[in-house]
Write a protein that holds these residues in place. Structure first.
Motif, short mmCIF file in Angstrom:
data_model
loop_
_atom_site.label_atom_id
_atom_site.label_comp_id
_atom_site.label_asym_id
_atom_site.label_seq_id
_atom_site.Cartn_x
_atom_site.Cartn_y
_atom_site.Cartn_z
N VAL A 284 11.50 55.57 -37.03
CA VAL A 284 11.07 56.94 -37.29
C VAL A 284 9.56 56.92 -37.47
CG1 VAL A 284 11.26 58.94 -38.81
CG2 VAL A 284 13.26 57.48 -38.43
N ASN A 285 8.88 57.68 -36.64
CA ASN A 285 7.42 57.75 -36.73
C ASN A 285 7.03 58.51 -38.01
OD1 ASN A 285 4.59 58.30 -36.26
ND2 ASN A 285 4.98 57.81 -34.12
N PRO A 286 6.10 57.99 -38.80
CA PRO A 286 5.75 58.67 -40.05
C PRO A 286 4.79 59.85 -39.87
CG PRO A 286 4.47 56.67 -39.83
CD PRO A 286 5.41 56.69 -38.65
N VAL A 287 4.27 60.04 -38.66
CA VAL A 287 3.26 61.08 -38.43
C VAL A 287 3.75 62.00 -37.31
CG1 VAL A 287 0.86 61.56 -37.81
CG2 VAL A 287 1.42 59.52 -39.14
N ALA A 288 3.59 63.31 -37.49
CA ALA A 288 3.98 64.28 -36.48
C ALA A 288 3.14 64.10 -35.22
CB ALA A 288 3.84 65.70 -37.02
N ALA A 289 3.75 64.38 -34.07
CA ALA A 289 3.03 64.30 -32.80
C ALA A 289 1.88 65.29 -32.80
CB ALA A 289 3.98 64.57 -31.64
N SER A 290 0.76 64.90 -32.20
CA SER A 290 -0.43 65.73 -32.19
C SER A 290 -0.15 67.08 -31.55
CB SER A 290 -1.54 65.01 -31.40
OG SER A 290 -2.70 65.80 -31.33
N GLY A 291 -0.56 68.14 -32.25
CA GLY A 291 -0.40 69.49 -31.73
C GLY A 291 0.98 70.07 -31.90
N THR A 292 1.88 69.35 -32.56
CA THR A 292 3.24 69.85 -32.77
C THR A 292 3.61 69.66 -34.23
OG1 THR A 292 4.42 67.76 -32.43
CG2 THR A 292 3.80 69.00 -30.47
N ARG A 293 4.76 70.21 -34.58
CA ARG A 293 5.31 69.99 -35.92
C ARG A 293 6.63 69.23 -35.78
NH1 ARG A 293 3.20 71.97 -40.17
NH2 ARG A 293 5.19 72.01 -41.31
N THR A 294 6.62 68.23 -34.90
CA THR A 294 7.82 67.41 -34.67
C THR A 294 7.49 65.94 -34.89
OG1 THR A 294 7.35 67.23 -32.29
CG2 THR A 294 8.76 69.06 -33.02
N ILE A 295 8.49 65.21 -35.35
CA ILE A 295 8.36 63.78 -35.63
C ILE A 295 9.09 63.00 -34.54
CG2 ILE A 295 9.12 61.94 -37.18
CD1 ILE A 295 6.78 63.35 -38.33
N PRO A 296 8.42 62.02 -33.90
CA PRO A 296 9.13 61.17 -32.92
C PRO A 296 10.15 60.28 -33.63
CG PRO A 296 6.75 61.13 -32.56
CD PRO A 296 6.98 61.79 -33.89
N ILE A 297 11.37 60.30 -33.09
CA ILE A 297 12.47 59.50 -33.62
C ILE A 297 13.08 58.72 -32.46
CG2 ILE A 297 14.74 59.59 -34.75
CD1 ILE A 297 13.80 62.24 -36.03
N TYR A 298 13.36 57.43 -32.68
CA TYR A 298 13.83 56.56 -31.60
C TYR A 298 15.26 56.10 -31.90
CZ TYR A 298 8.84 56.64 -30.77
OH TYR A 298 7.56 57.08 -30.56
N VAL A 299 16.13 56.30 -30.91
CA VAL A 299 17.55 56.03 -31.07
C VAL A 299 18.00 55.07 -29.96
CG1 VAL A 299 19.87 57.03 -31.10
CG2 VAL A 299 17.93 58.30 -32.09
N LEU A 300 18.71 54.02 -30.33
CA LEU A 300 19.25 53.07 -29.36
C LEU A 300 20.69 53.44 -29.03
CD1 LEU A 300 18.42 50.47 -27.84
CD2 LEU A 300 19.52 49.17 -29.66
N ILE A 301 21.00 53.52 -27.72
CA ILE A 301 22.33 53.94 -27.26
C ILE A 301 22.90 52.88 -26.34
CG2 ILE A 301 23.63 55.75 -26.08
CD1 ILE A 301 21.25 57.61 -26.62
#
Length: 398
Positions: A284-301
């Motif tokens: 889980v990225n601790p910082v929101a993506a630049s210019g957005t109010r969303t957090i990058p989250i990485y999921v393994l499938i």
């Protein structure tokens, strides 16, 4: 009739003129009998009607109206059973292969052959490209020759050093001569080490003239053709492994505080409607993506079936809270009156008011945890405002 009330002759009717003549002759005037005849006929008709009319019908007893029976579809009812409730966070993003490798040339030269194209499956170690080895083999031969010559010089220098050291022990040579012999031998040893490394590099370059697949996977890109001259470091292929996919998702910065590595994720991909894939949050990225109010989250499938493809758009539900064996009802089943919250329970053909105490609302599935119901109870779950406690019902299949 007196003269004071006599009508003028011109206004008298024929009967009145006749009565006036009779009076003048000393006779009684004629009386009107027509009305009496009509009255007599009316009286006689009435008597006949009452004598001949049929007897009045017996009074009919009016039955009470039957109660209205409401039909309930089975889809409009819910049987209560313990279930697992989940609080989830919704994320969206793109699928990419978790393992991918850009294959670059580690040796320069003219490309003799290319064995694969985009879409081909490859195994680790499989030959992808053959580069002309003539120049590389010549360079290796030169390096080996130089190393052999230096090795011979080093052997001679080492023998000379041994003799000088023996003479020095006997006092037959000067210290400076011994030091000079030692320096010469050390220089040759260092040179020999460098030449052996050069031989190893040349051998590696020759072996790298055959480009092999670094991983099992599928060729997704190719940027080399036979006959092309390439330099070391030139990108030739991209090989991806689809056994595991990484879901590069974005979630609301507000809800992301509840997301942590290890949480389970249900993923659905565009183009694969009705199919759900299980995943797990890895980062889980601790910082929101630049210019957005969303957090990058990485999921393994896991993608052993190979249904997922890189670049697919996907939606995920991350389970952040879970409660097992809970009693809950759809939010649409809840009703409220002056006495409080309740649901309508099916009870032998009659709907009854069942008081309940609402608890936590779970967004997943629109369920509300309640107390006051037991497993096996059947309630009205559809928002049917016309139904009330005491209503008769019958259930029908959809």
């Amino acid at each position: 009739m007196t003269t004071a009330h006599e009508k003028p002759e011109w206004a008298q009717s024929k009967r009145e003129k006749e009565n006036a003549r009779r009076v003048a002759e000393g006779l009684k005037p004629k009386r009107r009998i027509g009305p009496w005849i009509v009255l007599g006929l009316i009286v006689v008709g009435g008597i006949v009607f009452f004598v001949t009319r049929p007897p009045a019908p017996a009074p009919v007893e009016v039955a009470e109206a039957a109660p209205v029976v409401r039909q309930l579809l089975t889809s409009e009812t819910t049987e209560i059973a313990p279930q697992t409730l989940r609080q989830t966070v919704r994320v969206t993003g793109t699928l990419v292969p978790s393992k991918q490798s850009v294959v670059a040339a580690q040796a320069g030269g003219r490309v003799l052959s290319v064995a694969v194209r985009p879409g081909n499956n490859v195994k680790e170690g499989q030959v992808l490209v053959e580069i002309d080895q003539a120049n590389l083999a010549l360079q290796l031969a030169q390096q080996r020759a130089t190393a052999d010559a230096t090795r011979a010089q080093l052997f001679s220098s080492q023998q000379q050093l041994e003799r000088t050291e023996e003479l020095a022990r006997q006092g037959l040579t000067s210290p400076s001569a011994l030091e000079q012999a030692r320096s010469a031998t050390a220089a040759l040893e260092a040179n020999m080490t460098a030449l052996e490394s050069a031989v190893s590099v040349a051998e590696l370059a020759l072996s790298n003239a055959t480009v092999r697949a670094p991983i099992d996977g599928v060729v997704s890109e190719r940027s080399v053709e036979a006959g092309q001259t390439i330099a070391a470091g030139t990108a030739l292929f991209t090989v991806v492994n689809l056994d595991e996919m990484e879901f590069q998702a974005s979630g609301s910065v507000n809800s992301s505080a509840a997301v942590a590595p290890g949480q389970a994720v249900e993923v659905t991909a565009t183009g694969l409607d009705g199919q759900t894939f299980e995943g797990e949050v890895t980062r889980v990225n601790p910082v929101a993506a630049s210019g957005t109010r969303t957090i990058p989250i990485y999921v393994l499938i896991d993608n052993e079936a190979g249904l997922l493809r890189g670049g697919m758009f996907a939606t995920g539900q991350i389970t952040v809270t879970e409660k097992a064996d809970a009693i809950a009802v759809p939010a649409s089943a809840l009703r409220e009156d002056a006495e409080g919250d309740f649901v309508l329970k099916l009870d032998g053909g009659t709907l009854v008011r069942q008081a309940i105490e609402p608890g936590e609302a779970w967004h997943r599935g629109g369920m509300v945890e309640v107390t006051g119901l037991a497993a096996g109870d059947v309630i009205v779950s559809a928002p049917l405002a016309e139904l009330t406690a005491g209503s008769a019902y019958e259930t029908v299949e959809d």
